[in-house]
Structures are given as C-alpha cells and as structure tokens.
Design an enzyme around this catalytic site. Structure first.
Site, short mmCIF file in Angstrom:
data_model
loop_
_atom_site.label_atom_id
_atom_site.label_comp_id
_atom_site.label_asym_id
_atom_site.label_seq_id
_atom_site.Cartn_x
_atom_site.Cartn_y
_atom_site.Cartn_z
CB CYS A 1 -0.96 -0.01 1.18
SG CYS A 1 -0.21 -0.66 2.70
CG HIS B 1 -1.04 3.81 4.17
ND1 HIS B 1 -0.93 3.75 5.54
CD2 HIS B 1 -1.02 2.52 3.75
CE1 HIS B 1 -0.86 2.49 5.94
NE2 HIS B 1 -0.91 1.73 4.87
#
Length: 525
Positions: free
Chosen positions: A79, A142
């Site tokens: 990710c 993120h």
C-alpha cells in the site's frame, strides 16, 4: 457520528440531483482530474475481467464508455510505497518509500513508523496548484501520520479520511485508535466515533467518503475551478466493511458486499459529473494500490484472476491491477489497450492534461499516457515494468516477457504460522519460501501464453536467449542510472503513534504518549 453524517449528506445530494443543476464550465481550458484508488482490490474482481459474481455493473459500464487497460501495474506490491509512487511519479526506491533493514522486505506506514514522504519529493497536487487546481484527498493517506507528513503539508487543499489503515479496535492505552481527519484536525477515531463493527462488518464509511467526494465536486464546479480529487477508499482492505444496505447482497460474502458498495459509489460519482454537465471536462481513472490480499482469503480478500499469488509478492497477482480510463468525448468508448502502463504514469499524464511541464530536476518513472488514451493506435513501445520488493529489483517485464531475478513468496517461518501469500497456487521453484536468486539465469515467462507464471521458458531455447538479451540491456541501463533515495521506512517508535493528533483537545480525545524508545522496524515479508 458516521451514520448521521451519511444520512444528512444523502438527503442533501438527493435534493440537488432532483433539481438537475446542469450548468457546465464554459470553455474550460484544463480538465478536472479524478483518481479512484481502491485498496487491495484485485484484477479479477471486475465483471469486465470475468468475475462471475457480477458485483461491478457500474465499473463494467465505465469500461464500456472508456478504455480498459489489462496490462496496468502498480509500482510496489504493498500500500504505502505504491501510493507514494502514484503521487510522485517515481519508484519507491527513488522516493525513499522502502527499507534497508533487511533484504527485499516490504515496508509501509503503520502508526509506529517514524518516517513519511520526504520533503525532497514533489507531489502531484503541489504541481497542479500552479495551474489553479484545488485538490482534495478522500480516504486513506498512508504516506506518514506525523504532522509534517500529512496531506495539507504536501499540496492538498482539503482532506477527509485517515492517515493509516483502519486496523483496530485498540484500547487507547497500549495503542490508540486511528484518527479520522477533516482537513488539518481530527474529527474522531475509528471504532469510537466512526464505527466499524468487526462482528457484522457494518460501517457507513464508504457512504461518507462518497458524499465527501460529491460535495467537493459540486463546490469546485460552482466556483468554476479546476479540481483534482484523489478518492482513496479502503473498504476492501481487511477488515472489510460495507453499509447495511449492501451487507449480505453479494455472492462472495463480506468482501463482495464491499465491492458492490464501491461500485455503486463510483456509479454515483460518474452520474454526478453528468448531472453537473462536466463529464466531458473530467478525466477519471480507476485502479487499485496492489493486488488482492489473498492471504486474508477467502472471506476478506478478492480475486487476482489468472495471475499468480497476490499482495506483497512480485508475481503478477501482486502487481497487475484493474484499470479503467474514462473521459467522454476524448477517450474512445469501449476501447481496450494492451499498453504496458504503471500507476506512476498517472502523475505525468495528469500534469500533461493540466498543461504543466513535468519537473526536469529529477528522474521520473511515470510516462505520459495521453498518446495511448487519446489515440489508442500510438503505443509506447519497449516500455519496461520494474517489480521491486523493498530494496531489490525482483523482476522486469518487457513486452510479453517477464524475467525473475529473485523469487520469494514469504518465509517458511511466516508460512508455518498460517500466512500464505499464494494459497492453492504453489509452483515448484517459483513461489519459493526462501529468497532465491536467479541473476545468472533468470526465470523467464511469456505472459501472453502463461499469465499464471507456471511454465518458465527453456534456457536452451532461442526464445529465452532473445528475451534475456533484450531485458538484460534494460536492467543494466536502469541500474547504471539508479540513485536510491534515503530510506524513510527504517525506524519505529511507539511514542509517535496517534496519541494526540491536532484537534484532539477540542474533542477531549488526547492521549498521553509513552516515552520515546526508537527501534529498527521489523519487516518480516
């Protein structure tokens, strides 16, 4: 809080849609840009790619109205590095989103990570701002959760979402629950104020993210302002979730329910663009951050179709992504293009669409896809795809051929704990549980004939030798010019977790952090 916000916004937008406000921007010089980034959604999750459960009618229609890109890749099978690559146009090995704590290890940004996106990187919204774009991220960031790394410090004008994955719930003593931000201040925390029921899977987060996106589009359209919407939703990342309306509706359980709700939401966004009369002036791209997390299956993972393994690996299932480009009046309806493309291309392509010259003071790995998207007869020939895992170049694809220089699924230690990156797909000497080097004699597959990477070419064949010769030249050039960035994902510290995010004082949700005790992060995969 989540349910109330969702219901209020649904009522608000329902009223506007009924009124059919259709004023369009006159002679808009640059298109709006929407990037829809799913989380752990696999190539095989779309009906247009053969998923028999028929959960994606809106995405299938989007493909019929735009361009399907079957050979689209992420820049990393995990990710955080893939998102950093999208927003910088650069491989994680260049932008610093990797670790040197161990060889070929995937690293990301859990809330104990000390680092984040380097101040030396230039992010897409920073450049779009020079042409008057207003940018918003909805969903998961993120790229670091400490204040200096957050979206509004890196070019975005607005943000609604979280800095980390929605793991939890935690007890707020040994570990705090993840905050949800509205711009620069937290609104609450997952599981406390923004509910995710781990037993039933019920959560209204996708509906809230949808309404945040629709509201942003409306406001910028009324202001006649070009916009960039980065819609980074995460319902298909374990623990997967869906709202009550969708729970139990799919053929695949909770994961399929989440896919159905995301598909519905994408349909609503495209419908909203038409209602506002800006569909012909909005470039929309749909994809995912990495392959389906098959180690979470079968209940909480998707499908990678015919491809080997999944998330965390550099086999096709870990890095081949579903991808659809949509721009009515500009991209030919129902087109399919087999161009090798990468999520980093969205950086360069977006700049070109906005009339901005890409920065020339750094190496960019993203290419301009506009010749492919707007004139599908113009392929970008001989474009390689690099498959990195941490600090190691594991494989390279050129044309139909893919050469593996290293193979590794995960360690025997992790495998024996029940963590399986290739469930039901073990291929002898390919899905190895040791890091196996093949540099002197790479494993080469023809992905057209063998998309599942099960039958390596004979090293004695002319086909093997020809492919190796072409790929070796590309690898040598890449390594000769590679200057790795400073690794940002080496250090961890419990003291930097989300104990007291900005805005916590107003909500009475500040928590006392423990003393700092940094250590080198352990990345087992």
């Amino acid at each position: 809080m989540g349910r109330m916000v969702a219901l209020t916004l649904i009522t608000f937008f329902g009223a506007i849609i009924c009124c059919s406000w259709t004023k369009s921007i006159p002679n808009a010089p640059t298109p709006n840009i929407i990037i829809m980034l799913m989380d752990d959604m696999g190539w095989g999750d779309l009906g247009v790619f053969g998923q028999p459960s028929k959960e994606t009618p809106n995405l299938d229609a989007m493909a019929a109205e735009g361009m399907l890109l079957p050979n689209f890749y992420t820049a990393n099978p995990l990710c955080s590095p893939s998102r950093a690559a999208l927003l910088t146009g650069r491989l994680p090995i260049r932008n610093g989103f990797y670790t040197t704590n161990a060889h070929a290890r995937n690293a990301y940004t859990p809330q104990e990570i000390v680092g984040g996106i380097s101040k030396d990187e230039i992010l897409l919204p920073q450049l779009l701002k020079t042409k008057g774009y207003v940018s918003k991220i909805v969903g998961k960031w993120h790229l670091g959760h400490r204040p200096q790394y957050l979206p509004l410090k890196n070019g975005f004008d607005e943000w609604f979402g979280s800095p980390n994955c929605h793991f939890g719930p935690y007890n707020d003593q040994s570990k705090p629950n993840i905050p949800v931000y509205n711009n620069s201040e937290m609104l609450g925390r997952f599981y406390e104020d923004f509910k995710i029921d781990r037993n039933t899977g019920e959560s209204n987060l996708t509906q809230i993210y949808l309404m945040e996106g629709l509201d942003f589009i409306l406001r910028q359209t009324k202001a006649q302002q070009p916009f960039f919407l980065y819609w980074a939703v995460d319902a298909t990342h374990a623990p997967v979730y869906a709202s009550k309306r969708f729970l139990g509706k799919s053929q695949r359980g909770r994961y399929g329910d989440a896919v159905m709700e995301l598909d519905y939401s994408i349909g609503q966004i495209l419908k909203w663009l038409r209602t506002l009369g800006i569909d012909n002036n909005t470039f929309v791209f749909f994809t995912s951050d990495n392959g389906a997390a098959v180690m979470s299956g079968p209940n909480e993972s998707g499908s990678n179709g015919p491809f080997l393994c999944g998330k965390e690996t550099t086999f096709e299932g870990g890095m081949r992504e579903p991808a659809i480009a949509w721009w009515p009046g500009h991209i030919k309806e129902g087109s399919v293009n087999f161009q090798l493309a990468n999520v980093m291309d969205l950086f360069t392509t977006s700049l070109v669409l906005a009339g901005i010259n890409p920065p020339d003071d750094r190496i960019l790995d993203g290419l301009d896809l506009t010749p492919v998207l707007l004139n599908s007869s113009q392929p970008l020939k001989n474009r390689p795809i690099f498959y990195y895992r941490g600090n190691e170049l594991m494989a390279v694809r050129l044309g139909q051929y893919k050469a593996h220089y290293w193979t590794w699924s995960n360690s025997w230690e992790e495998f024996k704990k029940g963590i399986n990156f290739c469930p039901g797909e073990e291929v002898p000497n390919v899905t190895t549980h040791e890091q196996k080097e093949h540099t002197l004699q790479p494993l080469i597959f023809h992905l057209g004939r063998d998309p599942g990477e099960k039958f390596p070419l004979s090293v004695l064949s002319k086909e093997y030798q020809d492919a190796l010769s072409r790929i070796s030249a590309v690898v040598q050039q890449h390594k000769d010019t590679l200057v790795p960035g400073i690794p940002q994902l080496n250090m961890c510290d419990i003291a930097v977790m989300n104990w007291a995010p900005a805005g916590c004082e107003k909500l009475g949700k500040c928590l006392k952090p423990p003393e700092s005790n940094p250590w080198k992060c352990d990345w087992p995969h």
